[in-house]
Design a protein around this motif. Structure first.
Motif, short mmCIF file in Angstrom:
data_model
loop_
_atom_site.label_atom_id
_atom_site.label_comp_id
_atom_site.label_asym_id
_atom_site.label_seq_id
_atom_site.Cartn_x
_atom_site.Cartn_y
_atom_site.Cartn_z
N PRO A 123 -23.45 97.10 183.86
CA PRO A 123 -22.15 97.15 183.33
C PRO A 123 -22.09 97.77 181.90
O PRO A 123 -21.10 98.50 181.68
CB PRO A 123 -21.78 95.79 183.52
CG PRO A 123 -22.60 95.17 184.39
CD PRO A 123 -23.78 95.86 184.30
N GLN A 124 -23.04 97.61 181.24
CA GLN A 124 -22.93 98.02 179.84
C GLN A 124 -23.16 99.74 179.79
O GLN A 124 -22.81 100.44 179.07
CB GLN A 124 -23.95 97.57 178.86
CG GLN A 124 -23.71 95.90 178.73
CD GLN A 124 -24.70 95.36 178.00
OE1 GLN A 124 -24.56 95.30 176.78
NE2 GLN A 124 -25.35 94.36 178.35
N ALA A 125 -24.43 99.86 180.63
CA ALA A 125 -24.80 101.40 180.71
C ALA A 125 -23.89 102.25 181.27
O ALA A 125 -23.54 103.31 180.64
CB ALA A 125 -26.14 101.36 181.40
N ILE A 128 -19.52 106.97 180.76
CA ILE A 128 -18.19 107.26 181.34
C ILE A 128 -17.93 108.63 180.93
O ILE A 128 -17.47 109.74 181.69
CB ILE A 128 -17.08 106.34 181.27
CG1 ILE A 128 -17.24 105.05 182.18
CG2 ILE A 128 -15.79 107.09 181.51
CD1 ILE A 128 -16.33 104.05 182.17
N PRO A 129 -17.67 108.91 179.66
CA PRO A 129 -17.38 110.23 179.16
C PRO A 129 -18.44 111.10 179.61
O PRO A 129 -17.78 112.46 180.16
CB PRO A 129 -17.56 109.97 177.40
CG PRO A 129 -17.35 108.85 177.31
CD PRO A 129 -18.00 108.02 178.41
N PRO A 130 -19.69 111.34 179.54
CA PRO A 130 -20.70 112.32 180.09
C PRO A 130 -20.51 112.34 181.66
O PRO A 130 -20.72 113.56 182.18
CB PRO A 130 -22.24 112.17 179.76
CG PRO A 130 -21.87 110.55 179.32
CD PRO A 130 -20.71 110.23 178.78
N SER A 131 -20.08 111.44 182.26
CA SER A 131 -19.87 111.55 183.76
C SER A 131 -18.56 112.36 184.14
O SER A 131 -18.70 113.29 184.75
CB SER A 131 -19.71 110.24 184.41
OG SER A 131 -20.68 109.24 184.18
N SER A 162 -10.35 117.00 177.86
CA SER A 162 -9.70 116.25 176.73
C SER A 162 -9.48 114.91 177.09
O SER A 162 -9.67 114.04 176.20
CB SER A 162 -8.23 116.99 176.45
OG SER A 162 -7.55 117.00 177.64
N TYR A 163 -9.43 114.55 178.44
CA TYR A 163 -9.42 113.00 178.73
C TYR A 163 -10.59 112.48 178.40
O TYR A 163 -10.75 111.40 177.73
CB TYR A 163 -8.92 112.58 180.26
CG TYR A 163 -9.03 111.44 180.64
CD1 TYR A 163 -7.94 110.44 180.10
CD2 TYR A 163 -10.01 110.91 181.26
CE1 TYR A 163 -8.18 109.25 180.46
CE2 TYR A 163 -9.98 109.44 181.80
CZ TYR A 163 -8.91 108.72 181.37
OH TYR A 163 -9.13 107.28 181.60
N SER A 164 -11.69 113.00 178.68
CA SER A 164 -13.04 112.44 178.32
C SER A 164 -13.40 112.31 176.83
O SER A 164 -14.00 111.36 176.49
CB SER A 164 -14.22 113.49 178.84
OG SER A 164 -14.93 114.10 178.10
N LEU A 187 -13.63 104.16 173.93
CA LEU A 187 -14.78 103.40 174.52
C LEU A 187 -15.91 102.98 173.28
O LEU A 187 -16.79 102.48 173.67
CB LEU A 187 -15.40 103.90 175.55
CG LEU A 187 -14.64 103.72 176.84
CD1 LEU A 187 -15.26 104.47 177.97
CD2 LEU A 187 -14.06 102.55 177.21
N HIS A 188 -15.82 103.68 172.25
CA HIS A 188 -16.69 103.66 171.19
C HIS A 188 -16.60 102.65 170.43
O HIS A 188 -16.42 102.12 169.40
CB HIS A 188 -16.84 104.94 170.32
CG HIS A 188 -18.10 104.98 169.37
ND1 HIS A 188 -19.34 105.44 169.61
CD2 HIS A 188 -18.25 104.79 168.01
CE1 HIS A 188 -20.13 105.15 168.87
NE2 HIS A 188 -19.57 104.87 167.63
#
Lengths: 386, 363
Positions: free
Chosen positions: B281-283, B288-291, B350-352, B359-360
């Motif tokens: 869950p943490q990883a 999410i952004p690089p995905s 731009s969403y990522s 999320l940071h």
């Protein structure tokens, strides 16, 4: 001897059993696929093995670095393809780095207009599939450019038409080989000079202008040889003969479109990497460098770049590999790269497995050798920590 | 009176007109030294040379809704190629009377994406909603249960592009997570198998995987068993994307502090539980952004199926261009496609970036 713990509760033994099971699963899958393939190949009576490499290919290749005709073997055809891939990747990587560094620095410029234009370039190039870009540039060549008779002539000796870019080059002369040798000698001297200058700097702290001297040597030596041979100035100028040009050097539309597309697409990513690398150097470093009295050029050269390069090199390596891998899209616009030649070979011989295996092996070689070189370079430039 | 209050007069003294407002901005950002002034002038000259003729070509001399004959008369762009062939470019060979189905499926997809991009809707219901959504989309595209069946060979155009990218991502994610865990595993066999797979796939171009799917997969299968071309390409894209996802997820796993692993162990959790409840869950949140970045490249990479003759939106455009009536308008058609791809990819990237900021949270 009986242990108190049954083996399925002992994590070490359980791990061994689990791994054996996984291996069995992998091997049995491979075995099933292999036996299916064997049966299919027998049924369709397709030959196996790499014997076809020695058979006459019977197809022509549009452009080639080495001598090739349809009477040569498949092996030689594939070699031509591999050399074409290397040619486009090498030139592409050099141009990509130059353009990428340029755009990356422009993106950081304090000039609003320049920085915005660089930003637009990066966004547009990154967000359009590279294959679409290749199709676009290829279409520009064969639709927007005129026929050879009405060729555009932007600079004297350079012609642009739907047969590609045709350039005037110096005519063949015996002076060229000695000039090349003298250039190599100058490069060697440059390398020795750099080593000597580093030693001097380590001992005395004095900086010797290595780059300027080296560049000067590289220009001076061939120029001297050229003069010694009586300064031959004859040019091989392209001339319109019938429906096409004769003479000069022709860069085919396929090669040009592939090169332009790959370089524009990948340099946008390189620009972002360069920007991030330069921004990763903390402000304090720049301020400290300025406070000990370095000039702006020295700040960039001695403080910012060496630190930024460390951040830049690993992702830059993967972009170099990306460019090499993307050069396989050449097949879509008809440039005879390795994949394209291998595909023709597969279609003619029906030996799909060997063909695809060759493609994968060749690209793995490219990838592994590039990353080995870059790892070596990275180790050389990496920060030596405690 | 007038000379009695010098202080007040000084208060009203304004800064030079070249330092504030529009002029000040221009001075500071465009002409603050000779080098920047030169750059600005050069850039302006470059824009002046390129933009007006392009504008004239694209908007002044252009035709937007005409037949191919009218286009032969003009110097400008013939955008008419898009509206005249829109149906084929977007939906390809899907049977004409059934074309409402891919349209509704795409609208459903966009609604789902729009719903998901709001972080308030990230909850337990999201996963079942997507499963239902994907199922309905699949049913609409393929048919059955009351709708006439359309086999995948007829799927083409934009829906095919979206399906290949979306299912490529959905299929590759679990495989990628498994590979990442395998690469981090202490068991030598699992570790080396994962490393070999990941490095092998990342070392070869996608096109070689697509070739494999189109000409080697049929040889792998027992006699009489076949599965269709779209599915084979989809499998190749999944196998390819999984290796890249594995590397991204591995980065996320490495970013989790060791204390988290040790805490999970000290609670007595088994490997599976520790991964499922504590680590992943943490990883996965970190990655999410690089995905999204990988989703963007998967989306762009679907265009490569052109080379193995699947009819995605790029191929349908090429087919349109090979029609003698519309031959010679490649620039217009490709520019239109470029805008289409750009809108999708730019929205995602731009969403990522936005997500990355939101999320940071750090550890």
């Amino acid at each position: 001897m009986s242990s108190a713990v049954p083996f399925w509760r002992d994590p070490r033994k359980r791990a061994i059993v689990f791994q054996i099971l996984v291996l069995l699963l992998v091997f049995s899958t491979v075995y099933v696929l292999f036996s299916n393939t064997q049966a299919n190949l027998r049924r369709q009576s397709i030959a196996t093995g790499f014997g076809f490499l020695k058979v006459e290919s019977g197809f022509e290749i549009g452009e080639s670095v080495i001598e090739y005709s349809s009477a040569d073997t498949y092996g030689r055809a594939l070699l031509v393809g591999a050399l074409n891939t290397i040619k486009v990747s090498f030139i592409g990587i050099v141009l990509m780095i130059i353009l990428g560094v340029f755009v990356g620095i422009a993106r950081l410029s304090r000039n609003w207009l320049v920085s915005r234009l660089a930003g637009i370039f990066i966004e547009v190039m990154q967000n359009i599939p590279v294959l679409l870009q290749l199709f676009f540039w290829y279409a520009i060549f064969y639709e927007a450019f005129p026929a050879p008779r009405q060729a555009l002539n932007p600079l004297p000796g350079i012609f642009l038409c739907n047969r590609g870019l045709i350039m005037a080059v110096p005519a063949k002369h015996p002076a060229h080989l000695p000039m090349l040798i003298s250039l190599a000698v100058a490069a060697l001297l440059w390398w020795l000079l750099a080593r000597w200058a580093k030693k001097i700097q380590d001992r005395t702290g004095r900086i010797f202008p290595v780059v300027r001297t080296g560049l000067g040597l590289c220009l001076l030596f061939p120029a001297l040889v050229w003069l010694a041979y009586g300064a031959p100035k004859a040019m091989d100028v392209p001339v319109l003969q019938g429906f096409n040009f004769g003479g000069g050097v022709t860069v085919s539309p396929e090669f040009s479109a592939l090169l332009i597309g790959l370089v524009l697409y990948t340099s946008a990513f390189v620009a972002e990497i360069v920007r991030a690398g330069i921004q990763a150097v903390t402000r304090g470093q720049i301020e400290a460098a300025m406070s000990i009295g370095l000039r702006p050029g020295q700040v960039l050269h001695l403080v910012v770049l060496p630190q930024a390069l460390r951040v830049i090199i690993p992702p830059l390596t993967s972009q170099m590999l990306n460019l090499t891998k993307n050069s396989s899209l050449a097949i879509a616009i008809g440039y005879a790269d390795f994949v394209s030649v291998a595909n023709t070979t597969i279609n003619q011989t029906g030996q799909a497995i060997e063909g695809v295996a060759l493609i994968m092996a060749v690209y793995l070689c490219f990838s592994l050798s590039t990353s080995a070189f870059m790892n070596w370079y990275n180790k050389k430039t990496a920060l030596v920590e405690r | 009176m007038s000379q009695s209050n010098p202080v007040k007069a000084r208060e009203h003294l304004k800064p030079p007109v070249t330092e504030v407002g529009v002029l000040g901005w221009i001075h500071q950002n465009l002409f603050n030294n000779w080098f920047n002034s030169l750059l600005t002038l050069l850039a302006l000259y470059g824009l002046f040379v390129t933009i007006p003729p392009m504008f004239k070509w694209a908007f002044v001399d252009s035709l937007w809704f005409s037949g191919p004959e009218a286009c032969r008369e003009i110097d400008g762009a013939c955008w008419s190629i898009i509206p005249s062939n829109a149906r084929f470019i977007f939906l390809g060979f899907y049977p004409e009377d059934q074309q409402w189905r891919p349209l509704i499926a795409m609208i459903l997809l966009f609604v789902l994406v729009f719903y998901t991009q709001n972080r308030k809707s990230w909850n337990r219901a999201l996963f079942p909603i997507w499963v239902c959504g994907l199922f309905v989309m699949g049913w609409l595209m393929h048919g059955g249960l009351g709708l006439p069946v359309v086999e995948t060979a007829k799927w083409s155009g934009l829906p095919l592009t979206l399906i290949l990218a979306l299912f490529g991502m959905v299929g590759a994610y679990p495989l990628g997570v498994l590979l990442a865990l395998g690469r981090r595993s202490k068991l030598p066999v699992i570790h080396s198998l994962s490393v070999v797979y990941i490095e092998l796939i990342r070392g070869v171009p996608l096109i070689s995987m697509l070739f494999m799917s189109s000409i080697m997969f049929p040889l792998f299968l027992p006699e009489g068993v076949t599965f269709d071309k779209v599915l084979r390409a989809q499998v190749a894209i999944i196998l390819f994307t999984a290796a890249y996802i594995a590397e991204v997820v591995r980065g996320g796993l490495q970013a989790i502090p060791k204390g988290q692993y040790e805490a999970a162990d000290s609670l007595g959790l088994k490997y599976g539980q520790a991964m499922r409840l504590i680590i992943l869950p943490q990883a996965l949140k970190i990655v999410i952004p690089p995905s999204v970045g990988i989703l963007i490249s998967a989306f762009k990479d679907t265009s490569l199926v052109v080379i193995i003759a699947l009819y995605d939106v790029l191929k349908t455009t090429k087919v349109t261009l090979s029609n003698p009536e519309w031959m010679g308008y490649s620039s217009e058609a490709y520019l239109f496609l470029a805008v289409l791809y750009f809108i999708f990819c730019y929205a995602m990237s731009s969403y990522s970036r936005k997500l990355e900021k939101a999320l940071h949270t750090g550890h």
